[in-house]
Design an enzyme around this catalytic site. Structure first.
Site, short mmCIF file in Angstrom:
data_model
loop_
_atom_site.label_atom_id
_atom_site.label_comp_id
_atom_site.label_asym_id
_atom_site.label_seq_id
_atom_site.Cartn_x
_atom_site.Cartn_y
_atom_site.Cartn_z
N SER A 128 0.77 -1.16 -0.07
CA SER A 128 -0.04 0.00 0.08
C SER A 128 0.83 1.11 -0.04
O SER A 128 2.13 1.25 0.57
CB SER A 128 -0.80 0.14 1.24
OG SER A 128 -1.60 1.39 1.37
N TYR A 153 -1.59 -0.39 11.12
CA TYR A 153 -2.01 -1.21 9.53
C TYR A 153 -0.64 -0.65 8.56
O TYR A 153 -0.06 -1.85 7.87
CB TYR A 153 -3.23 -0.66 9.06
CG TYR A 153 -3.27 -0.97 7.47
CD1 TYR A 153 -3.07 0.20 6.46
CD2 TYR A 153 -3.38 -2.13 7.13
CE1 TYR A 153 -3.24 -0.16 5.07
CE2 TYR A 153 -3.73 -2.42 5.65
CZ TYR A 153 -3.51 -1.50 4.86
OH TYR A 153 -3.63 -1.87 3.49
N LYS A 157 2.40 -3.28 6.50
CA LYS A 157 2.85 -3.10 5.25
C LYS A 157 4.22 -3.05 5.24
O LYS A 157 5.01 -3.45 4.31
CB LYS A 157 1.73 -2.16 4.55
CG LYS A 157 0.48 -2.73 4.32
CD LYS A 157 0.25 -4.08 3.69
CE LYS A 157 -0.99 -4.20 3.48
NZ LYS A 157 -1.68 -5.51 3.08
C1 WQD Z 1 -9.30 9.83 0.99
C2 WQD Z 1 -9.45 11.22 1.05
C3 WQD Z 1 -9.89 11.93 3.45
C4 WQD Z 1 -13.75 9.79 4.09
C5 WQD Z 1 -6.69 4.97 2.91
C6 WQD Z 1 -5.73 3.90 3.53
C7 WQD Z 1 -4.74 3.49 2.66
C8 WQD Z 1 -5.44 2.52 1.59
C9 WQD Z 1 -6.92 3.42 0.90
C10 WQD Z 1 -5.49 0.38 2.16
C11 WQD Z 1 -8.82 11.94 2.42
C12 WQD Z 1 -11.34 12.11 2.76
C13 WQD Z 1 -12.51 10.29 3.43
C14 WQD Z 1 -14.71 10.68 4.18
C15 WQD Z 1 -13.41 12.55 3.47
N1 WQD Z 1 -6.32 1.41 2.12
N2 WQD Z 1 -12.52 11.76 3.30
N3 WQD Z 1 -14.66 12.07 4.33
O1 WQD Z 1 -7.04 7.95 3.77
O2 WQD Z 1 -6.13 8.28 1.39
O3 WQD Z 1 -6.21 5.78 2.36
O4 WQD Z 1 -7.71 4.04 2.13
O5 WQD Z 1 -4.59 0.20 1.77
O6 WQD Z 1 -3.93 2.71 3.09
O7 WQD Z 1 -4.91 5.06 4.42
O8 WQD Z 1 -8.22 6.93 1.76
O9 WQD Z 1 -10.67 7.14 1.34
O10 WQD Z 1 -9.92 7.12 3.81
O11 WQD Z 1 -9.49 9.27 2.35
O12 WQD Z 1 -13.40 13.79 3.34
O13 WQD Z 1 -15.94 10.19 4.92
O14 WQD Z 1 -11.01 11.36 1.39
O15 WQD Z 1 -9.63 12.80 4.49
O16 WQD Z 1 -8.29 13.02 2.14
P1 WQD Z 1 -6.85 7.23 2.29
P2 WQD Z 1 -9.69 7.48 2.31
#
Ligand code: WQD
Length: 342
Positions: A128, A153, A157
């Site tokens: 990841s 997590y 990785k």
């Molecule tokens: C994306 C953007 C949030 C939810 C995570 C893991 C990573 C991988 C992918 C496993 C950010 C914003 C989110 C919400 C929001 N998973 N957001 N409101 O954090 O980039 O990555 O998932 O491998 O390891 O860390 O993805 O989709 O949570 O967030 O504004 O209800 O959307 O702040 O900027 P992230 P995400």
């Protein structure tokens, strides 16, 4: 010539199921191992509905080493293993680090032991972009130095890659670690897609559940970042493109074209989109209005992350082909199918 046999751990999960479909359609024989802790059995029938082939399925927890050993005894000539099976909820891992280290690392160690013992010498590892932490440089390269992981997590990785790299150096095992950026979307059949348990942590499933009326309102976690529209930027990649990168990785290892015993690849599009750009695209391409509001930042979020994907293009012969419209329309179509079915 018999088709090469691929063992896919966590093969009924979001990325796993899409990868099984692409493997079967590329002519591989697929065996799925899954403990159903974060997936559902009906996905097996959905895979068959798409490809016409029902993969052999073992319901198995990889911490049960003897049962894993039994599988390898029964399944000879495994040409490659793709290892997805792991806990992956970032927030939960902060609250339950021991559960994450125990499950994610022991499952990997048990797998490597069996692979060595049975001569299954090719591994594709689900890594990841989280291994990079909050990067100082953009775009992120495979050589970008890891920052301290932001969650247990992320640590599993980073440690998983370290365990695999050292194993490859000492044993006849070859491995490719794929560092996913942000997987989104669903197969265009609407038969498989993301099945988040409980309240989604990730942006896209929260958007689709809000649009479906399952969630009341999407909260945008901060619009005061130093980005063009103030919201965080991520490299979203269609899950079908991501699945195809796993097929290319199996091809490379099985044909012994890998130039190193342990290789890593960034799997993204190379283009970043902000949260607001995702929301606007979701509304525009799906012809709907989303109920959202701006809220406080989410602790631990990086301002921007997107990949340099040139290495995968050069060595894997892989490049993402599906764009933002495919991502948001396939995600919505899948959500609508889910709502109709349940
Ligand atoms: C994306 C953007 C949030 C939810 C995570 C893991 C990573 C991988 C992918 C496993 C950010 C914003 C989110 C919400 C929001 N998973 N957001 N409101 O954090 O980039 O990555 O998932 O491998 O390891 O860390 O993805 O989709 O949570 O967030 O504004 O209800 O959307 O702040 O900027 P992230 P995400």
């Amino acid at each position: 010539m018999f088709p090469h046999k691929i063992l896919v751990t966590g093969g009924l999960g979001f990325i796993g199921s899409h990868t099984v479909v692409e493997l079967q359609q590329a002519g591989y024989e697929v065996i799925i191992l899954d403990d159903l802790s974060n997936s559902q059995l009906f996905i097996l029938d959905r895979i068959k509905a798409i490809t016409g082939i029902a993969p052999k399925f073992y319901q198995l927890n990889m911490l049960e080493e003897d049962k894993l050993h039994q599988l390898f005894l029964q399944e000879e000539n495994i040409a490659a293993v793709i290892h997805f099976a792991a806990h992956k909820a970032v927030g939960e891992s902060v609250a339950e680090p021991i559960k994450y280290f125990h499950n994610n690392l022991y499952a990997l160690i048990n797998l490597l032991r069996c692979m060595e013992q049975f001569g299954a010498n090719n591994l594709v590892f689900s890594s990841s972009a989280t291994v990079y932490g909050d990067p100082d440089e953009l775009p992120i390269r495979e050589t970008t130095v890891f920052k301290k992981a932001m969650s247990a997590y992320g640590s599993t990785k980073q440690m998983g890659e370290e365990i695999i790299e050292k194993t490859c150096a000492a044993k006849p095992i070859n491995a490719i670690a794929l560092r996913y950026f942000n997987p989104v979307g669903a197969h265009n059949s609407g038969l498989i897609g993301e099945l988040p348990l409980g309240i989604p942590n990730n942006l896209m499933p929260y958007i689709t559940q809000t649009a479906a009326g399952i969630r009341k309102q999407l909260l945008v976690y901060g619009n005061d970042y130093d980005t063009p529209d103030g919201t965080c930027i991520r490299d979203y990649i269609h899950v079908v493109d991501l699945a195809k990168a796993h097929v290319k990785s199996c091809d490379r290892l099985i044909s012994k074209n890998n130039s190193e015993k342990y290789e890593t690849y960034n799997i993204g599009t190379g283009k970043g989109y902000s949260v607001m750009e995702i929301i606007n695209a979701f509304e525009a391409f799906n012809h709907l209005q989303l109920n959202y509001s701006i809220s406080a930042r989410r602790p631990g979020d990086a301002k921007a992350m997107y990949a340099d994907v040139s290495k995968a293009g050069k060595h894997l012969g892989w490049k993402a082909s599906l764009g933002l419209q495919d991502m948001v329309t396939s995600a919505w179509y899948w959500q609508q199918q889910l709502s109709n079915a349940h």
